[in-house]
Write an enzyme that holds these catalytic residues in place. Structure first.
Site, PDB file in Angstrom:
ATOM      1  CE1 TYR A  14      -3.813  -2.279   0.235  1.00  0.00           C
ATOM      2  CE2 TYR A  14      -2.666  -3.248   2.096  1.00  0.00           C
ATOM      3  CZ  TYR A  14      -3.670  -3.296   1.158  1.00  0.00           C
ATOM      4  OH  TYR A  14      -4.537  -4.356   1.137  1.00  0.00           O
ATOM      5  CG  HIS A  19      -7.606   4.351   0.538  1.00  0.00           C
ATOM      6  ND1 HIS A  19      -8.434   5.455   0.556  1.00  0.00           N
ATOM      7  CD2 HIS A  19      -8.326   3.351   1.118  1.00  0.00           C
ATOM      8  CE1 HIS A  19      -9.594   5.130   1.115  1.00  0.00           C
ATOM      9  NE2 HIS A  19      -9.549   3.867   1.466  1.00  0.00           N
ATOM     10  CG  ASN A 112     -15.678   2.421   3.878  1.00  0.00           C
ATOM     11  OD1 ASN A 112     -16.819   2.832   4.076  1.00  0.00           O
ATOM     12  ND2 ASN A 112     -15.375   1.651   2.852  1.00  0.00           N
TER      13      ASN A 112
END
Length: 185
Positions: A14, A19, A112
């Site tokens: 990631y 994100h 989220n």
């Protein structure tokens, strides 16, 4: 004490993804202040430093994005951090790459990580700095946010990260959040 939370996902896969914008903002702030002593506490990597005598806690939840609140709430309780003394840095698909926007409250807007924090702190009333990552044109939202910036987006994104860092530094010393919003929005 002030608490700066950067949202992202842990794991090498990631790194530098859209994100992980919140992590990148916190990392850049840490780098600017020569902070490299992050330790694990309450499902987060944390480090602290002082700005004009004010202790500032940097937080990178080690939960996945969708469960960020599980890391944030215990740290707020442990360090007795008031909601007004917390700010969350994160990515926003509804803004152009590198654009930043500060807010004092609001809905999760489909994010989220913010949704999880709202659920765990029990209110939408907390400070945020959003950094634009733009909206996908062809790929799915999941593939887009978990993807890396295109070459032509990198300069604008890096400027956005620098502006977010400047806003966070100002936030540690300015009591009036409205003044901060006027300066950066």
């Amino acid at each position: 004490m002030k608490m700066i939370v950067g949202l992202g996902n842990i794991g090498k896969e990631y790194d530098k993804t859209r994100h992980n914008t919140g992590f990148m903002v916190v990392d850049e702030l840490a780098k600017k202040h020569d902070i490299n002593n992050f330790k694990v506490q309450s499902d987060a990597l944390i480090a602290d430093f002082r700005v004009n005598g004010e202790k500032v806690l940097l937080v990178k939840p080690t939960t996945y994005m969708n469960d960020s609140g599980r890391a944030v709430r215990p740290l707020m309780d442990y360090y007795d951090v008031d909601l007004n003394d917390m700010i969350v840095a994160y990515d926003d698909m509804d803004m152009p790459v590198g654009k930043i926007r500060l807010r004092q409250k609001g809905s999760a807007g489909g994010h989220n990580g913010i949704k999880s924090i709202i659920a765990h702190v029990g209110t939408q009333s907390f400070n945020r700095v959003r950094v634009g990552i733009d909206h996908p044109t062809k790929e799915s939202v999941v593939d887009y946010v978990l993807g890396k910036f295109r070459k032509e987006q990198i300069t604008d994104f890096e400027i956005g990260v620098q502006n977010a860092v400047a806003a966070l530094e100002d936030w540690t010393t300015i009591e009036n959040f409205s003044q901060l919003m006027n300066k950066y929005n």
